[in-house]
Write a protein that holds these residues in place. Structure first.
Motif, mmCIF file in Angstrom:
data_model
loop_
_atom_site.group_PDB
_atom_site.id
_atom_site.type_symbol
_atom_site.label_atom_id
_atom_site.label_comp_id
_atom_site.label_asym_id
_atom_site.label_seq_id
_atom_site.Cartn_x
_atom_site.Cartn_y
_atom_site.Cartn_z
ATOM 1 N N MET A 1 0.847 -1.190 0.000
ATOM 2 C CA MET A 1 0.000 0.000 0.000
ATOM 3 C C MET A 1 0.883 1.240 0.000
ATOM 4 S SD MET A 1 -2.744 1.277 2.919
ATOM 5 C CE MET A 1 -4.272 0.705 2.212
ATOM 6 N N ASP A 2 0.628 2.185 -0.919
ATOM 7 C CA ASP A 2 1.439 3.400 -0.953
ATOM 8 C C ASP A 2 0.829 4.476 -0.049
ATOM 9 O OD1 ASP A 2 -0.727 4.536 -2.328
ATOM 10 O OD2 ASP A 2 0.222 4.380 -4.285
ATOM 11 N N PHE A 3 1.526 5.591 0.062
ATOM 12 C CA PHE A 3 1.107 6.636 0.993
ATOM 13 C C PHE A 3 -0.251 7.214 0.626
ATOM 14 C CE2 PHE A 3 0.776 11.071 2.282
ATOM 15 C CZ PHE A 3 0.948 10.944 3.658
ATOM 16 N N ASP A 4 -0.507 7.443 -0.645
ATOM 17 C CA ASP A 4 -1.782 8.024 -1.057
ATOM 18 C C ASP A 4 -2.954 7.131 -0.668
ATOM 19 O OD1 ASP A 4 -0.548 10.252 -2.065
ATOM 20 O OD2 ASP A 4 -0.500 9.523 -4.141
ATOM 21 N N ALA A 5 -2.770 5.830 -0.798
ATOM 22 C CA ALA A 5 -3.828 4.895 -0.414
ATOM 23 C C ALA A 5 -4.032 4.897 1.097
ATOM 24 C CB ALA A 5 -3.485 3.487 -0.897
ATOM 25 N N LEU A 6 -2.940 5.017 1.844
ATOM 26 C CA LEU A 6 -3.047 5.122 3.305
ATOM 27 C C LEU A 6 -3.806 6.377 3.695
ATOM 28 C CD1 LEU A 6 -2.287 4.327 6.232
ATOM 29 C CD2 LEU A 6 -0.139 5.592 5.896
ATOM 30 N N LEU A 7 -3.456 7.493 3.094
ATOM 31 C CA LEU A 7 -4.121 8.761 3.398
ATOM 32 C C LEU A 7 -5.614 8.680 3.083
ATOM 33 C CD1 LEU A 7 -4.031 11.733 4.231
ATOM 34 C CD2 LEU A 7 -3.338 12.279 1.867
ATOM 35 N N ALA A 8 -5.949 8.116 1.941
ATOM 36 C CA ALA A 8 -7.349 7.989 1.559
ATOM 37 C C ALA A 8 -8.110 7.105 2.543
ATOM 38 C CB ALA A 8 -7.463 7.421 0.151
ATOM 39 N N SER A 9 -7.455 6.049 3.032
ATOM 40 C CA SER A 9 -8.097 5.153 3.989
ATOM 41 C C SER A 9 -8.339 5.861 5.313
ATOM 42 C CB SER A 9 -7.223 3.915 4.224
ATOM 43 O OG SER A 9 -7.096 3.157 3.036
ATOM 44 N N VAL A 10 -7.378 6.666 5.750
ATOM 45 C CA VAL A 10 -7.519 7.372 7.023
ATOM 46 C C VAL A 10 -8.569 8.471 6.925
ATOM 47 C CG1 VAL A 10 -6.306 8.885 8.649
ATOM 48 C CG2 VAL A 10 -5.199 6.804 7.807
ATOM 49 N N SER A 235 -1.471 -2.596 8.232
ATOM 50 C CA SER A 235 -0.328 -2.749 9.125
ATOM 51 C C SER A 235 0.802 -1.840 8.645
ATOM 52 C CB SER A 235 0.164 -4.203 9.147
ATOM 53 O OG SER A 235 1.365 -4.328 9.887
ATOM 54 N N ILE A 236 1.304 -0.994 9.530
ATOM 55 C CA ILE A 236 2.473 -0.156 9.223
ATOM 56 C C ILE A 236 3.693 -0.862 9.797
ATOM 57 C CG2 ILE A 236 3.588 2.072 9.604
ATOM 58 C CD1 ILE A 236 0.812 3.340 9.714
ATOM 59 N N ASP A 237 4.522 -1.372 8.911
ATOM 60 C CA ASP A 237 5.655 -2.206 9.321
ATOM 61 C C ASP A 237 6.741 -2.095 8.269
ATOM 62 O OD1 ASP A 237 7.449 -4.473 9.699
ATOM 63 O OD2 ASP A 237 5.910 -5.316 11.010
ATOM 64 N N PRO A 238 7.960 -1.713 8.649
ATOM 65 C CA PRO A 238 9.028 -1.548 7.649
ATOM 66 C C PRO A 238 9.395 -2.829 6.919
ATOM 67 C CG PRO A 238 9.898 -1.364 9.889
ATOM 68 C CD PRO A 238 8.408 -1.348 10.007
ATOM 69 N N SER A 239 9.024 -3.991 7.473
ATOM 70 C CA SER A 239 9.349 -5.251 6.795
ATOM 71 C C SER A 239 8.564 -5.406 5.503
ATOM 72 C CB SER A 239 9.056 -6.443 7.708
ATOM 73 O OG SER A 239 7.660 -6.648 7.841
ATOM 74 N N GLY A 240 7.383 -4.766 5.433
ATOM 75 C CA GLY A 240 6.546 -4.887 4.247
ATOM 76 C C GLY A 240 5.836 -6.212 4.113
ATOM 77 N N VAL A 241 5.904 -7.054 5.141
ATOM 78 C CA VAL A 241 5.299 -8.388 5.093
ATOM 79 C C VAL A 241 3.919 -8.347 5.743
ATOM 80 C CG1 VAL A 241 5.522 -10.790 5.816
ATOM 81 C CG2 VAL A 241 7.556 -9.489 5.156
ATOM 82 N N VAL A 250 1.865 -1.042 4.859
ATOM 83 C CA VAL A 250 2.620 0.153 4.503
ATOM 84 C C VAL A 250 4.058 -0.096 4.953
ATOM 85 C CG1 VAL A 250 2.883 2.640 4.828
ATOM 86 C CG2 VAL A 250 0.590 1.607 4.800
ATOM 87 N N ALA A 251 4.964 -0.263 4.008
ATOM 88 C CA ALA A 251 6.345 -0.634 4.322
ATOM 89 C C ALA A 251 7.168 0.602 4.671
ATOM 90 C CB ALA A 251 6.965 -1.391 3.150
ATOM 91 N N LEU A 258 3.971 8.397 9.882
ATOM 92 C CA LEU A 258 2.863 8.990 10.640
ATOM 93 C C LEU A 258 2.911 10.520 10.681
ATOM 94 C CD1 LEU A 258 2.400 6.453 13.576
ATOM 95 C CD2 LEU A 258 0.950 6.769 11.569
ATOM 96 N N PRO A 259 4.067 11.148 10.888
ATOM 97 C CA PRO A 259 4.088 12.619 10.818
ATOM 98 C C PRO A 259 3.671 13.138 9.438
ATOM 99 C CG PRO A 259 6.044 11.825 11.933
ATOM 100 C CD PRO A 259 5.365 10.615 11.359
ATOM 101 N N ARG A 260 4.092 12.440 8.396
ATOM 102 C CA ARG A 260 3.686 12.830 7.051
ATOM 103 C C ARG A 260 2.166 12.713 6.887
ATOM 104 N NH1 ARG A 260 5.318 9.512 1.582
ATOM 105 N NH2 ARG A 260 4.398 10.960 0.053
ATOM 106 N N LEU A 261 1.602 11.668 7.495
ATOM 107 C CA LEU A 261 0.162 11.435 7.420
ATOM 108 C C LEU A 261 -0.607 12.562 8.085
ATOM 109 C CD1 LEU A 261 -2.286 9.568 6.820
ATOM 110 C CD2 LEU A 261 -1.845 8.509 9.048
ATOM 111 N N VAL A 262 -0.229 12.940 9.306
ATOM 112 C CA VAL A 262 -1.011 13.963 10.015
ATOM 113 C C VAL A 262 -0.820 15.340 9.378
ATOM 114 C CG1 VAL A 262 -1.092 12.700 12.192
ATOM 115 C CG2 VAL A 262 0.796 14.268 11.777
ATOM 116 N N ASP A 263 0.352 15.578 8.784
ATOM 117 C CA ASP A 263 0.556 16.825 8.045
ATOM 118 C C ASP A 263 -0.410 16.900 6.851
ATOM 119 O OD1 ASP A 263 2.514 17.691 9.754
ATOM 120 O OD2 ASP A 263 4.199 17.136 8.450
#
Length: 267
Positions: A1-10, A235-241, A250-251, A258-263
């Motif tokens: 999942m990329d950042f734009d999809a995360l933002l849209a979900s939130v 799931s926000i996890d750097p492993s990407g698994v 979100v890898a 998260l700071p990018r998300l709230v901004d």
């Protein structure tokens, strides 16, 4: 999942109900080792399934206390990182939108509170509290605790023994850390708010796991398909698994994304 999809979900639809569950990974950037993670300080190999138990405490209560105090001291010196602060800001954004939000943490540190999170459940207890081992005591289960700062550990450090373990000021039974041990149930203490967490999960429309290995009971229960009624799960996890089918990942490190998300939410 990329950042734009995360933002849209939130951002989601009007009336979205959000449940966030954090694990040890969210506090790693604050210098607190995880239990199971790949970081060099992870304590999983240090007999945690033996020492993190009620059985171990009953057998050698002084050694149990000393093991926990060593970890607690490390956590007390830690400060909230950007992930903790962003989660507090996310909660405030949700409130301004008139939306429900609950943060559930598996961590016993106090970094979420220090960062300003208010809609918070500490489902595994808290390092700044102790409790009596005598059920029914006002300082013990099912609902009693007392501040760790009020306890005198001088005798324990000076002469470690079962007799030097701190005693309850109310009934003189031994005190213990206010944490959920591996051989205990979430129903052991009302402050774990287990039923409240399950009810929230049942009606949530968005569930976000952050920095968790999905290796403890609460993550298994919350991520059960039978409990979640069509919620989007991330799931926000750097492993990407992805830990389970149907959980989008979100890898990224939490303290980065998260700071990018709230901004972006505030823009």
């Amino acid at each position: 999942m990329d950042f734009d999809a995360l933002l849209a979900s939130v951002r989601g639809p009007v009336g979205q109900k959000t449940l966030v569950v954090t694990g040890a990974g969210v506090s790693l950037a604050s210098g607190i080792p995880t239990f199971r993670g790949p970081d060099p300080g992870a304590v999983w190999a240090n007999d945690v399934t033996e020492k993190g138990t009620w059985a171990y405490f009953k057998r050698v209560p002084h050694e149990s206390w000393l093991w926990y105090l060593k970890r607690f001291e490390l956590a007390r010196g830690a400060k909230p990182n950007d992930a903790h602060r962003a989660l507090a800001a996310w909660e405030q954004w949700q409130r301004r939108q008139g939306r429900e939000f609950l943060l559930v943490t598996q961590n016993v540190d106090t970094l979420h509170e220090q960062a300003g999170s208010q809609a918070l459940v500490k489902v595994h207890g808290s390092l700044d509290r102790a409790r009596c081992t005598q059920r029914g005591c006002k300082q013990g289960p099912p609902s009693g605790t007392l501040p760790m700062a009020e306890l005198d550990f001088g005798p324990l450090h000076a002469d470690p023994s079962p007799e030097s373990v701190p005693r309850c000021p109310a009934c003189r039974s031994r005190l213990r850390p206010h944490v959920l041990w591996f051989d205990e149930l979430y129903t052991e203490h009302t402050s774990y708010q287990f039923e409240h967490v399950l009810r929230t999960a049942k009606y949530a429309t968005l569930v976000v796991f952050i920095g968790t290995s999905f290796s403890v009971g609460i993550t298994d229960r919350v991520s059960e398909k039978g409990l979640l009624n069509g919620a989007r799960v991330i799931s926000i996890d750097p492993s990407g698994v992805s830990p389970h089918q149907g959980i989008q990942v979100v890898a990224e490190r939490a303290e980065v994304v998260l700071p990018r998300l709230v901004d972006a939410l505030a823009a």
